[in-house]
Design a protein around this motif. Sequence first.
Motif, PDB file in Angstrom:
ATOM      1  N   SER A 229      10.891  53.134  48.706  1.00 16.83           N
ATOM      2  CA  SER A 229      11.026  52.904  50.095  1.00 16.83           C
ATOM      3  C   SER A 229      12.275  52.580  50.505  1.00 16.83           C
ATOM      4  N   ASP A 230      12.799  52.225  49.103  1.00 16.54           N
ATOM      5  CA  ASP A 230      14.679  51.586  49.695  1.00 16.54           C
ATOM      6  C   ASP A 230      15.277  52.468  49.640  1.00 16.54           C
ATOM      7  N   SER A 231      15.294  53.819  49.210  1.00 17.44           N
ATOM      8  CA  SER A 231      16.991  54.437  49.018  1.00 17.44           C
ATOM      9  C   SER A 231      15.519  55.775  48.119  1.00 17.44           C
ATOM     10  N   PRO A 232      14.899  56.412  49.453  1.00 17.10           N
ATOM     11  CA  PRO A 232      14.507  57.907  48.381  1.00 17.10           C
ATOM     12  C   PRO A 232      14.787  58.902  48.401  1.00 17.10           C
ATOM     13  N   LYS A 233      16.057  59.037  49.084  1.00 18.21           N
ATOM     14  CA  LYS A 233      17.287  60.072  49.074  1.00 18.21           C
ATOM     15  C   LYS A 233      17.915  59.481  47.565  1.00 18.21           C
ATOM     16  N   THR A 234      18.072  58.604  46.816  1.00 18.38           N
ATOM     17  CA  THR A 234      18.389  59.174  45.833  1.00 18.38           C
ATOM     18  C   THR A 234      18.327  59.399  44.371  1.00 18.38           C
ATOM     19  N   ALA A 235      16.553  60.150  44.657  1.00 16.97           N
ATOM     20  CA  ALA A 235      16.178  60.655  43.313  1.00 16.97           C
ATOM     21  C   ALA A 235      16.201  62.386  44.347  1.00 16.97           C
ATOM     22  N   MET A 236      16.231  62.828  45.602  1.00 16.80           N
ATOM     23  CA  MET A 236      17.023  63.730  46.196  1.00 16.80           C
ATOM     24  C   MET A 236      18.036  63.998  45.234  1.00 16.80           C
ATOM     25  N   MET A 237      19.121  63.200  45.740  1.00 17.41           N
ATOM     26  CA  MET A 237      20.152  63.401  45.196  1.00 17.41           C
ATOM     27  C   MET A 237      20.585  63.695  43.958  1.00 17.41           C
ATOM     28  N   ASN A 238      19.391  63.218  43.064  1.00 15.04           N
ATOM     29  CA  ASN A 238      20.095  63.237  41.685  1.00 15.04           C
ATOM     30  C   ASN A 238      19.320  64.649  41.089  1.00 15.04           C
ATOM     31  N   GLY A 239      18.861  65.512  42.177  1.00 18.03           N
ATOM     32  CA  GLY A 239      17.980  65.892  41.716  1.00 18.03           C
ATOM     33  C   GLY A 239      16.599  66.763  40.934  1.00 18.03           C
ATOM     34  N   ASP A 240      16.158  65.188  40.818  1.00 18.16           N
ATOM     35  CA  ASP A 240      15.029  64.878  40.262  1.00 18.16           C
ATOM     36  C   ASP A 240      13.639  64.920  41.124  1.00 18.16           C
ATOM     37  N   VAL A 241      13.976  65.242  42.318  1.00 13.56           N
ATOM     38  CA  VAL A 241      12.947  65.742  43.205  1.00 13.56           C
ATOM     39  C   VAL A 241      13.786  66.626  44.121  1.00 13.56           C
ATOM     40  N   ASP A 242      12.973  67.344  45.226  1.00 17.14           N
ATOM     41  CA  ASP A 242      12.691  68.483  45.521  1.00 17.14           C
ATOM     42  C   ASP A 242      12.756  68.452  47.718  1.00 17.14           C
ATOM     43  N   ILE A 243      11.299  67.938  47.648  1.00 17.58           N
ATOM     44  CA  ILE A 243      10.989  67.818  48.816  1.00 17.58           C
ATOM     45  C   ILE A 243      10.588  66.625  48.553  1.00 17.58           C
ATOM     46  N   GLY A 244      10.372  65.888  50.027  1.00 18.30           N
ATOM     47  CA  GLY A 244       9.679  64.133  50.173  1.00 18.30           C
ATOM     48  C   GLY A 244       9.532  64.191  51.545  1.00 18.30           C
ATOM     49  N   VAL A 245       8.649  63.150  51.562  1.00 14.78           N
ATOM     50  CA  VAL A 245       8.428  62.393  52.704  1.00 14.78           C
ATOM     51  C   VAL A 245       9.143  60.775  52.569  1.00 14.78           C
ATOM     52  N   VAL A 246      10.059  60.668  53.881  1.00  9.53           N
ATOM     53  CA  VAL A 246      10.970  59.626  53.595  1.00  9.53           C
ATOM     54  C   VAL A 246      11.192  58.717  55.089  1.00  9.53           C
ATOM     55  N   TRP A 247      12.061  58.252  55.328  1.00  7.50           N
ATOM     56  CA  TRP A 247      12.376  58.214  56.630  1.00  7.50           C
ATOM     57  C   TRP A 247      13.278  58.354  57.825  1.00  7.50           C
ATOM     58  N   SER A 248      12.829  58.722  57.997  1.00  4.41           N
ATOM     59  CA  SER A 248      14.343  59.595  59.549  1.00  4.41           C
ATOM     60  C   SER A 248      15.517  59.137  58.960  1.00  4.41           C
ATOM     61  N   GLY A 249      16.337  58.656  58.800  1.00  3.51           N
ATOM     62  CA  GLY A 249      16.836  57.505  58.840  1.00  3.51           C
ATOM     63  C   GLY A 249      17.805  58.544  57.178  1.00  3.51           C
ATOM     64  N   GLU A 250      16.961  58.331  56.516  1.00  2.00           N
ATOM     65  CA  GLU A 250      17.170  58.824  54.751  1.00  2.00           C
ATOM     66  C   GLU A 250      17.092  60.459  55.243  1.00  2.00           C
ATOM     67  N   GLY A 251      16.340  61.075  55.976  1.00  2.00           N
ATOM     68  CA  GLY A 251      16.575  61.821  56.152  1.00  2.00           C
ATOM     69  C   GLY A 251      17.932  62.725  56.489  1.00  2.00           C
ATOM     70  N   ALA A 252      18.641  61.447  58.009  1.00  2.00           N
ATOM     71  CA  ALA A 252      19.407  62.347  58.489  1.00  2.00           C
ATOM     72  C   ALA A 252      20.854  62.164  58.288  1.00  2.00           C
ATOM     73  N   ILE A 253      20.607  61.395  56.591  1.00  2.00           N
ATOM     74  CA  ILE A 253      22.252  61.314  55.442  1.00  2.00           C
ATOM     75  C   ILE A 253      21.830  62.355  54.940  1.00  2.00           C
ATOM     76  N   LEU A 254      20.548  62.557  54.653  1.00  2.00           N
ATOM     77  CA  LEU A 254      21.399  63.137  53.489  1.00  2.00           C
ATOM     78  C   LEU A 254      21.476  65.023  54.180  1.00  2.00           C
ATOM     79  N   ALA A 255      21.259  65.544  55.865  1.00  2.00           N
ATOM     80  CA  ALA A 255      21.129  66.646  56.530  1.00  2.00           C
ATOM     81  C   ALA A 255      22.272  66.270  56.637  1.00  2.00           C
ATOM     82  N   ASN A 256      23.216  65.336  56.862  1.00  2.00           N
ATOM     83  CA  ASN A 256      25.236  64.950  56.874  1.00  2.00           C
ATOM     84  C   ASN A 256      25.343  65.903  55.592  1.00  2.00           C
ATOM     85  N   THR A 257      25.295  64.333  54.800  1.00  2.00           N
ATOM     86  CA  THR A 257      25.994  65.050  53.905  1.00  2.00           C
ATOM     87  C   THR A 257      25.952  66.706  52.711  1.00  2.00           C
TER      88      THR A 257
END
Lengths: 364, 292
Positions: A229-257
């Motif tokens: 819950s703290d930083s679900p984007k990390t696993a995404m950016m590290n390439g450990d996962v490809d899809i997820g259910v996360v807070w919109s803010g985390e999703g927005a940060i990913l979309a911006n990067t």
Amino acid sequence: MKRIGGLIYLLAIAIVAFLVGCKKDEPAAPAPGAGSAKAPAAAAVGKELNLFAWSEYIPEDVITGFTKETGVKVNYETYASNEEMLSKLLAGGTKYDLIQPSEYVIEALVKQNKLEALDHAKLTNLKNIVADLRDMPHDPGLKYSVPWMVGFVGIVVNTDKVKDPVKGFKDVFQDKYKGRIVALNDNREIVAWAMMTHGIDVNQMTPENLEKVKPTVEKWIKLVKVFDSDSPKTAMMNGDVDIGVVWSGEGAILANTDKKYAFVIPEEGARQYIDNLAIPKGAPNAEGAHLFINYILRPEVSKLVSDKFPYTNPNSEARKLLTPEQLKNPASYPEIKSKQTFRDIGKAASDLDKMVTDLKAAAN
Amino acid sequence: MTPGTGQLPEIQGAQRRPGLRGWLLFAPLMLWLFAFVIAPTAIMFVYSFCQRDELGQVVFEFSLSNYTRVFDKTYLKIFTNSIQYAAITTVICLLVGYPVAYFIGRASEQIRNKLLMLVMIPFWTSFLIRTYAWMSILKAEGPLNGMLLYMQLIAAPLDILYTPAAVVIGLVYSYLPFMILPIYGSVEKLDNALIEAAFDLGAGPVSAFSHVIVPLTRPGIFAGVLLVFIPAIGMFAITDLMGGGRVPMIGNVIQNQFGQARDWPFGAALGMTMLLLFAACFALSMRKSDAA
């Protein structure tokens, strides 16, 4: 017994170092009833403000700006879940002046008379809050709380890896994505997603409804690779996962990067959460807390928060200061047909926790 | 000690009753124990028979329901899971730690202190930072996978992070020094003459090791096993971070009761049960080692 003193010494260092290292993660459990001896300051603004808020949610420059202007030192202590905050708040070890609970927690705290009523005369910038957030069921008329940021729980997809269209929870939790999924580590969330998929109101947390969604949750838990819950984007950016259910803010940060990340509002329903600032009963520096709330309600300050944490800004004046790109980010300002907010579920939280713990234990 | 002993005219050394000064010197420890061990345990004991209210506050209403819930099959399964993880960790720590401790213990004094230092250095950084470091090493696009891929030893990135294997790696890494140090203490005191005697009497290396060295270092092994096994059962940070929150251990369940689930009484009941279990294990093993 003659043991070598040096060895004991080394071990002692080791153990102390270990405990110090661990300490960060353990919630301090103050003795019950040991309320702070500090007498609440009268109308004067105290020198210090004990702010207890979500981690990764309040930008550093907002806090330093406030201190520079008012001279009030802010002690920013963080938590990772509403429940963690409640546990510490109710234990009464530290007297907090300002907390940042989500809507259903505001409702529970108001019910139990744990919040100070806000003095609207001191909140001259309160008019900036958008109209549709002023009369929510958890706190009609914003008597006890002021919205900080609004977010949604949504789906984030790495489109480089996931080629099929993803519209809702049922597209995420498929066998072919087993071990490639990140989900919020929040027992109520995953149950709520299953309830939405079954067309059940997320607040009808009855034993029958829990039983009904149990097989779905069971299946989903087995597919998930990481609960965070703290930083679900990390696993995404590290390439450990490809899809997820996360807070919109985390999703927005990913979309911006990176353009490869897409944020999708689930078609089964969007869980809207409203994080608020509120003053706990008996806060020593309620005056300073009002000052802080009024400070963050200024459009230019609120904009700083949006720049750093791209959730939906509830401040209509601040939205005018945002760039068109910020306003276009679908994770920040999504179009949503049906919104659901969490209400307080009281003791059902225990049943829910037991069910999910049970399923997690069985999944391995 | 019976009251009569004090009246004996002369009592020597260790048997002499402590004077006022002795008690004064002892007082800080007593205070410490009372404030940070006895009092919290007493609070936990009381809580474990209480109930929670809607908000999660403790309500003082006697009930045994928390303890009946502890023996629910969900939590029993998690208990056995945790014991398994802790046991695997302990065995690996013993297999890896014993030779290291033996080597350090038999090295010359100069080298010995340097080697001990190397064992201790990791403790200079926070445990959390070290755990996050392991996460970066093990992640799919991390240095370990990068190196293996570059050397063409594997075709696709290994899936290590967020698996039970990652949890075991984290646990072994964190607790290894707790195995090495006590064993080192025993090895250091090992009398070389006894080992030579074993060889003189015709024992091979294997039998000298199993009949002489292991029994003589048993106190260190015993302490090391306890120091690794017990904390490993209760660990929750590593399972959350490196296991991806998927592998609930009893430590996670207890932590969750004090956090998200807001059920302190149940958490207290779980904690008390663990405490009793450890105490029983400890008493049993003490009796066994006395008999041996």
